[in-house]
Design a protein around this motif. Sequence first.
Motif, PDB file in Angstrom:
ATOM      1  N   SER A   1       8.445   3.693  38.851  1.00  0.00           N
ATOM      2  CA  SER A   1       7.428   4.533  38.208  1.00  0.00           C
ATOM      3  C   SER A   1       7.612   4.551  36.692  1.00  0.00           C
ATOM      4  O   SER A   1       6.634   4.504  35.942  1.00  0.00           O
TER       5      SER A   1
ATOM      6  N   SER B   1       0.698  -4.756  38.084  1.00  0.00           N
ATOM      7  CA  SER B   1      -0.080  -5.450  39.115  1.00  0.00           C
ATOM      8  C   SER B   1      -1.314  -6.123  38.511  1.00  0.00           C
ATOM      9  O   SER B   1      -1.670  -7.243  38.884  1.00  0.00           O
ATOM     10  N   GLN B   2      -1.969  -5.450  37.556  1.00  0.00           N
ATOM     11  CA  GLN B   2      -3.130  -6.053  36.893  1.00  0.00           C
ATOM     12  C   GLN B   2      -2.681  -7.231  36.020  1.00  0.00           C
ATOM     13  O   GLN B   2      -3.373  -8.248  35.927  1.00  0.00           O
TER      14      GLN B   2
ATOM     15  N   ASN C   1       6.344   1.171  35.435  1.00  0.00           N
ATOM     16  CA  ASN C   1       4.875   1.122  35.436  1.00  0.00           C
ATOM     17  C   ASN C   1       4.295   1.897  34.257  1.00  0.00           C
ATOM     18  O   ASN C   1       3.356   1.425  33.594  1.00  0.00           O
ATOM     19  N   ARG C   2       4.847   3.064  33.997  1.00  0.00           N
ATOM     20  CA  ARG C   2       4.330   3.908  32.915  1.00  0.00           C
ATOM     21  C   ARG C   2       4.530   3.256  31.549  1.00  0.00           C
ATOM     22  O   ARG C   2       3.604   3.205  30.725  1.00  0.00           O
TER      23      ARG C   2
ATOM     24  N   GLN D   1       2.298   0.051  31.191  1.00  0.00           N
ATOM     25  CA  GLN D   1       0.906   0.429  30.943  1.00  0.00           C
ATOM     26  C   GLN D   1       0.718   0.870  29.491  1.00  0.00           C
ATOM     27  O   GLN D   1      -0.261   0.491  28.832  1.00  0.00           O
TER      28      GLN D   1
ATOM     29  N   LYS E   1      -2.317  -2.208  30.508  1.00  0.00           N
ATOM     30  CA  LYS E   1      -2.639  -2.601  31.880  1.00  0.00           C
ATOM     31  C   LYS E   1      -1.395  -2.419  32.742  1.00  0.00           C
ATOM     32  O   LYS E   1      -0.272  -2.435  32.225  1.00  0.00           O
ATOM     33  N   SER E   2      -1.612  -2.250  34.020  1.00  0.00           N
ATOM     34  CA  SER E   2      -0.488  -2.066  34.929  1.00  0.00           C
ATOM     35  C   SER E   2       0.190  -3.401  35.217  1.00  0.00           C
ATOM     36  O   SER E   2      -0.412  -4.465  35.014  1.00  0.00           O
TER      37      SER E   2
END
Length: 282
Positions: A260, A275-276, A263-264, A267, A272-273
């Motif tokens: 987490s 996964s993106q 990811n934060r 981003q 963008k994340s």
Amino acid sequence: MLHKPIKFQAIEYKGKIVFEKVKLTTFNRIPKLFNDNESCFMFIDKGSFIVRTPNKLVTFEEGSGMLAKCFNYYTETSLKQQLKNETFELIGVLLYPELVKQIFPYQHSIEANNNYNINKIQVDKMLLNFKNSINIILDNPQLADEALILNKLREFIILMTKATQSKSEPEFLKQIFSPYEFSFKKTIENNLYASLSLNELAHLCNMSLSSFNRKFKEIYKESPKKYITSKKLEKATVLLRQNNSRIAEVAYDCGFESTSTFNRLFQKSYQKSPSQFILDTK
């Protein structure tokens, strides 16, 4: 905070622990258990672990021995070990300059062979017999009078002199009490992708957090948090471009404390994340 052992036995001499037996439950990362001017040897009776030093990671398996100078290091276990809730058993011998000088007088010397901070030692029959004798003393502390303690320390120093192929006992002691110094920058580079907090990284550099922050900004021209995070994210983008890269594995390999958090921060930096990001690079 130090990891609390589930079992601890010790023999003291003149107020200092010289022999110990420790049983630990699974841990993530712990600093060395003592912070005096001691050097130590640990027999790994059960379990295996990694020792993080300023310049490298060293794996110690069950049945091996760890000879460590007086310097800051961390003991770590793998995620797999933590999930299995393994236990670890160690028998230790601690050496202090003021005590061992009673047995083998020596003088500090910059000429001592000083090319290591930690050594993996093969436990041969002589060392195994020594370990078993210390185990008996730890289980029967009433046996540990001054004469026996000094004789066992003398025996240990002789065995270590042979194990490290030192020229003499005083020469071995010169080495063991002369830590090998690594540059600040090299320590940072070697531990950049570890999941170390700034406090832990400062400790590994043998500095207070405030001194560490000042030194870091002086060398890298930006704050430790900003620089280290950017380097971790740069490595993450390389790993995410590779086939079959899982986000959780990338976060772990780059030293983020959690998926987490990764990811934060990803981003925030790349808009963008992860996964993106993977989808966009295909």
